[in-house]
Write an enzyme that holds these catalytic residues in place. Structure first.
Site, PDB file in Angstrom:
ATOM      1  N   CYS A 123      26.148 -17.660  14.689  1.00 41.68           N
ATOM      2  CA  CYS A 123      26.125 -18.824  13.788  1.00 41.68           C
ATOM      3  C   CYS A 123      24.752 -19.494  13.837  1.00 41.68           C
ATOM      4  O   CYS A 123      24.234 -19.934  12.802  1.00 41.68           O
ATOM      5  CB  CYS A 123      27.222 -19.818  14.150  1.00 41.68           C
ATOM      6  N   HIS A 128      30.866  -8.695  13.726  1.00 42.56           N
ATOM      7  CA  HIS A 128      29.636  -8.037  13.270  1.00 42.56           C
ATOM      8  C   HIS A 128      29.864  -6.538  13.172  1.00 42.56           C
ATOM      9  O   HIS A 128      30.662  -5.956  13.903  1.00 42.56           O
ATOM     10  CB  HIS A 128      28.448  -8.343  14.197  1.00 42.56           C
ATOM     11  N   ASP A 164      19.034  -5.611  15.266  1.00 45.04           N
ATOM     12  CA  ASP A 164      19.516  -5.814  16.634  1.00 45.04           C
ATOM     13  C   ASP A 164      18.314  -5.955  17.571  1.00 45.04           C
ATOM     14  O   ASP A 164      17.328  -5.220  17.462  1.00 45.04           O
ATOM     15  CB  ASP A 164      20.395  -4.636  17.064  1.00 45.04           C
ATOM     16  N   HIS A 196      32.258 -18.225  10.400  1.00 45.23           N
ATOM     17  CA  HIS A 196      32.570 -17.750  11.745  1.00 45.23           C
ATOM     18  C   HIS A 196      33.977 -17.170  11.831  1.00 45.23           C
ATOM     19  O   HIS A 196      34.951 -17.804  11.440  1.00 45.23           O
ATOM     20  CB  HIS A 196      32.443 -18.890  12.764  1.00 45.23           C
ATOM     21  N   HIS A 255      31.387 -13.154  17.423  1.00 40.40           N
ATOM     22  CA  HIS A 255      31.298 -13.435  15.978  1.00 40.40           C
ATOM     23  C   HIS A 255      31.310 -12.051  15.325  1.00 40.40           C
ATOM     24  O   HIS A 255      30.436 -11.224  15.630  1.00 40.40           O
ATOM     25  CB  HIS A 255      30.015 -14.217  15.669  1.00 40.40           C
ATOM     26  N   ASN A 309      32.627  -3.512  17.392  1.00 38.18           N
ATOM     27  CA  ASN A 309      33.305  -3.622  18.678  1.00 38.18           C
ATOM     28  C   ASN A 309      34.215  -4.846  18.651  1.00 38.18           C
ATOM     29  O   ASN A 309      33.801  -5.920  18.219  1.00 38.18           O
ATOM     30  CB  ASN A 309      32.281  -3.741  19.813  1.00 38.18           C
TER      31      ASN A 309
HETATM   32  P1  5GP Z   1      28.409  -6.150  20.587  1.00 38.80           P
HETATM   33  O1  5GP Z   1      28.105  -5.691  21.978  1.00 38.80           O
HETATM   34  O2  5GP Z   1      29.104  -7.507  20.621  1.00 38.80           O
HETATM   35  O3  5GP Z   1      29.122  -5.160  19.735  1.00 38.80           O
HETATM   36  O4  5GP Z   1      27.019  -6.344  19.856  1.00 38.80           O
HETATM   37  C1  5GP Z   1      26.211  -7.460  20.011  1.00 38.80           C
HETATM   38  C2  5GP Z   1      24.819  -7.033  19.676  1.00 38.80           C
HETATM   39  O5  5GP Z   1      24.051  -8.202  19.512  1.00 38.80           O
HETATM   40  C3  5GP Z   1      24.138  -6.192  20.751  1.00 38.80           C
HETATM   41  O6  5GP Z   1      23.808  -4.915  20.217  1.00 38.80           O
HETATM   42  C4  5GP Z   1      22.915  -7.025  21.136  1.00 38.80           C
HETATM   43  O7  5GP Z   1      21.768  -6.225  21.364  1.00 38.80           O
HETATM   44  C5  5GP Z   1      22.740  -7.940  19.947  1.00 38.80           C
HETATM   45  N1  5GP Z   1      22.126  -9.220  20.259  1.00 38.80           N
HETATM   46  C6  5GP Z   1      22.455 -10.041  21.294  1.00 38.80           C
HETATM   47  N2  5GP Z   1      21.706 -11.162  21.250  1.00 38.80           N
HETATM   48  C7  5GP Z   1      20.885 -11.040  20.166  1.00 38.80           C
HETATM   49  C8  5GP Z   1      19.888 -11.884  19.608  1.00 38.80           C
HETATM   50  O8  5GP Z   1      19.586 -12.986  20.088  1.00 38.80           O
HETATM   51  N3  5GP Z   1      19.245 -11.427  18.499  1.00 38.80           N
HETATM   52  C9  5GP Z   1      19.549 -10.212  17.927  1.00 38.80           C
HETATM   53  N4  5GP Z   1      18.850  -9.854  16.853  1.00 38.80           N
HETATM   54  N5  5GP Z   1      20.497  -9.398  18.439  1.00 38.80           N
HETATM   55  C10 5GP Z   1      21.158  -9.815  19.544  1.00 38.80           C
HETATM   56 ZN    ZN Z   2      29.733 -17.638  14.823  1.00 36.65          ZN
END
Ligand code: 5GP
Ligand code: ZN
Length: 113
Positions: free
Chosen positions: A7, A99, A30, A46, A97, A86
């Site tokens: 957010c 994604h 990412d 959200h 959130h 995920n």
């Molecule tokens: P999840 O593990 O929840 O499926 O994916 C979260 C993703 O968010 C991860 O691949 C991680 O690298 C990415 N991520 C975490 N913090 C940040 C951030 O501050 N900026 C960006 N651009 N990506 C982020």
């Molecule tokens: Zn959010």
């Protein structure tokens, strides 16, 4: 939502490398890419995950998936791409959130789990 990382990114309070935006969706690179193209597609409103989409409109959900395809085209992923979301601890969701990861630009592994 207060204290939600994505957010804050959508609001511009935390910088991000924007790849795509429309009225319902924001997408950015990412920070820890797993492939030459690794983009995160998020709804602007959200919602924690796919387990919690009861209150989310079909328009918003469709916009997320359409954005994934648009980004793949924009990024030139002619060889193909993968979309993954995920959901919950068993899937190692780290940001609460919703994604969609869009991955491509190389031959991805067959391992999904
Ligand atoms: P999840 O593990 O929840 O499926 O994916 C979260 C993703 O968010 C991860 O691949 C991680 O690298 C990415 N991520 C975490 N913090 C940040 C951030 O501050 N900026 C960006 N651009 N990506 C982020
Ligand atoms: Zn959010």
């Amino acid at each position: 939502m207060k204290d939600c990382l994505f957010c804050k990114i959508i609001a511009g309070e935390i910088p991000s490398a924007k790849v795509y935006e429309d009225e319902n969706v924001y997408a950015f690179r990412d920070i820890n890419p797993m492939a030459p193209t690794h983009v995160l597609v998020v709804p602007k409103t959200h919602v924690a995950s796919l387990a919690d989409i009861g209150g989310v409109s079909d328009t918003v959900l469709a916009a997320c998936l359409r954005a994934c395809g648009a980004i793949a085209e924009q990024e030139g992923l002619k060889g193909g791409f993968r979309v993954a979301s995920n959901c919950g601890p068993d899937a190692c969701q780290s940001v609460q959130h919703l994604h969609f990861h869009v991955l491509g630009g190389k031959k991805l592994t067959e391992v999904m789990g």
